[in-house]
Design an enzyme around this catalytic site. Structure first.
Site, PDB file in Angstrom:
ATOM      1  N   ASP A 145       0.860  -1.196   0.000  1.00  0.00           N
ATOM      2  CA  ASP A 145       0.000   0.000   0.000  1.00  0.00           C
ATOM      3  C   ASP A 145       0.893   1.242   0.000  1.00  0.00           C
ATOM      4  O   ASP A 145       2.035   1.196   0.453  1.00  0.00           O
ATOM      5  CB  ASP A 145      -0.913   0.016   1.232  1.00  0.00           C
ATOM      6  N   TYR A 196     -11.553   6.604 -15.042  1.00  0.00           N
ATOM      7  CA  TYR A 196     -11.668   5.379 -14.240  1.00  0.00           C
ATOM      8  C   TYR A 196     -12.366   4.286 -15.062  1.00  0.00           C
ATOM      9  O   TYR A 196     -11.912   3.133 -15.083  1.00  0.00           O
ATOM     10  CB  TYR A 196     -12.442   5.702 -12.966  1.00  0.00           C
TER      11      TYR A 196
HETATM   12  P1  NAD Z   1      -9.915   1.755  -0.567  1.00  0.00           P
HETATM   13  O1  NAD Z   1      -9.546   3.184  -0.831  1.00  0.00           O
HETATM   14  O2  NAD Z   1     -10.665   1.441   0.664  1.00  0.00           O
HETATM   15  O3  NAD Z   1      -8.595   0.847  -0.604  1.00  0.00           O
HETATM   16  C1  NAD Z   1      -7.650   1.012  -1.632  1.00  0.00           C
HETATM   17  C2  NAD Z   1      -6.248   0.994  -1.050  1.00  0.00           C
HETATM   18  O4  NAD Z   1      -5.360   1.149  -2.160  1.00  0.00           O
HETATM   19  C3  NAD Z   1      -5.975   2.164  -0.078  1.00  0.00           C
HETATM   20  O5  NAD Z   1      -5.433   1.682   1.142  1.00  0.00           O
HETATM   21  C4  NAD Z   1      -4.969   3.031  -0.834  1.00  0.00           C
HETATM   22  O6  NAD Z   1      -4.010   3.633   0.022  1.00  0.00           O
HETATM   23  C5  NAD Z   1      -4.327   2.038  -1.793  1.00  0.00           C
HETATM   24  N1  NAD Z   1      -3.797   2.689  -2.976  1.00  0.00           N
HETATM   25  C6  NAD Z   1      -4.405   3.615  -3.755  1.00  0.00           C
HETATM   26  N2  NAD Z   1      -3.573   4.011  -4.721  1.00  0.00           N
HETATM   27  C7  NAD Z   1      -2.412   3.330  -4.539  1.00  0.00           C
HETATM   28  C8  NAD Z   1      -1.165   3.327  -5.205  1.00  0.00           C
HETATM   29  N3  NAD Z   1      -0.922   4.122  -6.255  1.00  0.00           N
HETATM   30  N4  NAD Z   1      -0.195   2.497  -4.755  1.00  0.00           N
HETATM   31  C9  NAD Z   1      -0.409   1.707  -3.689  1.00  0.00           C
HETATM   32  N5  NAD Z   1      -1.563   1.683  -2.995  1.00  0.00           N
HETATM   33  C10 NAD Z   1      -2.547   2.484  -3.433  1.00  0.00           C
HETATM   34  O7  NAD Z   1     -10.708   1.300  -1.863  1.00  0.00           O
HETATM   35  P2  NAD Z   1     -11.433  -0.068  -2.272  1.00  0.00           P
HETATM   36  O8  NAD Z   1     -12.838   0.275  -2.520  1.00  0.00           O
HETATM   37  O9  NAD Z   1     -11.107  -1.170  -1.367  1.00  0.00           O
HETATM   38  O10 NAD Z   1     -10.749  -0.289  -3.697  1.00  0.00           O
HETATM   39  C11 NAD Z   1     -10.051  -1.466  -4.054  1.00  0.00           C
HETATM   40  C12 NAD Z   1     -10.286  -1.733  -5.521  1.00  0.00           C
HETATM   41  O11 NAD Z   1     -11.675  -1.982  -5.725  1.00  0.00           O
HETATM   42  C13 NAD Z   1      -9.922  -0.577  -6.453  1.00  0.00           C
HETATM   43  O12 NAD Z   1      -9.265  -1.068  -7.595  1.00  0.00           O
HETATM   44  C14 NAD Z   1     -11.273   0.001  -6.834  1.00  0.00           C
HETATM   45  O13 NAD Z   1     -11.232   0.631  -8.084  1.00  0.00           O
HETATM   46  C15 NAD Z   1     -12.125  -1.253  -6.844  1.00  0.00           C
HETATM   47  N6  NAD Z   1     -13.572  -1.027  -6.740  1.00  0.00           N
HETATM   48  C16 NAD Z   1     -14.104  -0.469  -5.614  1.00  0.00           C
HETATM   49  C17 NAD Z   1     -15.493  -0.255  -5.556  1.00  0.00           C
HETATM   50  C18 NAD Z   1     -16.180   0.347  -4.344  1.00  0.00           C
HETATM   51  O14 NAD Z   1     -17.375   0.683  -4.412  1.00  0.00           O
HETATM   52  N7  NAD Z   1     -15.498   0.503  -3.220  1.00  0.00           N
HETATM   53  C19 NAD Z   1     -16.290  -0.626  -6.643  1.00  0.00           C
HETATM   54  C20 NAD Z   1     -15.700  -1.190  -7.764  1.00  0.00           C
HETATM   55  C21 NAD Z   1     -14.333  -1.392  -7.801  1.00  0.00           C
END
Ligand code: NAD
Length: 250
Positions: free
Chosen positions: A36, A156
């Site tokens: 992370d 995105y």
């Molecule tokens: P989140 O923000 O809770 O967790 C994502 C983590 O990734 C964070 O801890 C952040 O610090 C880390 N991160 C972000 N950019 C980074 C980078 N450049 N290098 C290293 N770490 C990085 O978000 P989430 O919802 O758990 O997202 C996880 C995945 O799920 C993502 O790919 C997101 O696009 C996808 N997603 C989420 C949702 C939703 O509704 N939450 C829906 C569809 C897809």
């Protein structure tokens, strides 16, 4: 779904879906590599994984930077000597518009974080995964095919469409090396993704845009990631699985 002694890298595992997946992999016996860009968040997840008694490695890295991706794979191999599962999960959103030109300033960051990192890490991990006949699971989104779900995040949507396409392309090429590649495509999941991007989200409204009228919990998506990474999914490759409470039907 035992992952006993498997080495699993989960990017973006400091929070949300990635954190839930890292903990589940640890619970199932895996040695987990927590990646992370936030050291604080990574250490919190590491603490949760350590209770299961397997090795946990924390790597603070920005996956959008190729030198950091090289560090992730190098440190993993130096520490464990092998790699069994790569979960390309790190992702972020930025509010942007086409008409006012804000997309010109946000596009590169979104593409590098959400798509380029998947391409680079897949390529760097592939030779190691070929040795273990391992696998990759990418976290895409329902927004890869449903623009309404991805509004107001056009870059995105483009990045996640690329993740789906690259999932198929890499599954096709790596099959002959015994490596499977799949993706999960979530709808609304209750994480801090919007808060981390400095945005507020009305989960009530977001949930109403699904046919089941709810958001998922991170663990529900993590369960699908573990299934796809397990031997139970040995016949599945090149697939992109919706887990979106029926959002794509709207
Ligand atoms: P989140 O923000 O809770 O967790 C994502 C983590 O990734 C964070 O801890 C952040 O610090 C880390 N991160 C972000 N950019 C980074 C980078 N450049 N290098 C290293 N770490 C990085 O978000 P989430 O919802 O758990 O997202 C996880 C995945 O799920 C993502 O790919 C997101 O696009 C996808 N997603 C989420 C949702 C939703 O509704 N939450 C829906 C569809 C897809």
């Amino acid at each position: 779904m035992s992952f006993k002694n498997k080495v699993v890298v989960v990017t973006g595992s400091g929070s949300g879906i990635g954190a839930a997946a890292a903990v589940l992999f640890a619970e199932e016996g895996a040695h987990v590599v927590i990646v992370d860009c936030s050291k604080t968040r990574a250490n919190i997840t590491a603490g949760k994984c350590e209770q299961y008694g397997n090795k946990v490695l924390v790597i603070v890295a920005d996956v959008s930077k190729q030198e950091d991706d090289e560090k992730i794979i190098k440190q993993t191999i130096e520490t464990f000597g092998k790699l069994d599962v790569l979960v390309n999960n790190a992702g972020t959103v930025v509010e942007e518009k086409i008409l006012d030109g804000t997309i010109l300033y946000t596009y590169d960051k979104i593409m590098n974080t959400n798509l380029r990192s998947v391409v680079v890490l897949t390529s760097l991990a592939a030779p190691h995964l070929a040795k273990t006949r391992g696998c990759i699971v990418n976290t895409s989104s329902v927004a890869s095919t449903n623009i309404k779900a991805g509004r107001p995040f056009p870059s995105y949507c483009v990045a996640k469409a690329g993740v789906d396409s690259f999932t198929r392309a890499s599954a096709f090429e790596l099959a002959s090396s015994g490596v499977r590649v799949n993706a999960v495509n979530p709808g609304p999941v209750r994480t801090n993704i919007f808060e981390h991007a400095g945005l507020s989200e009305n989960w009530e409204d977001f949930s109403k845009s699904t046919v089941l009228k709810k958001a998922s919990e991170p663990k529900e998506v993590a369960n699908l990631i573990l299934y796809l990474a397990s031997d139970k999914a040995s016949s599945i490759t090149g697939a992109c699985y919706l887990i979106d409470n029926g959002m794509a039907l709207m």
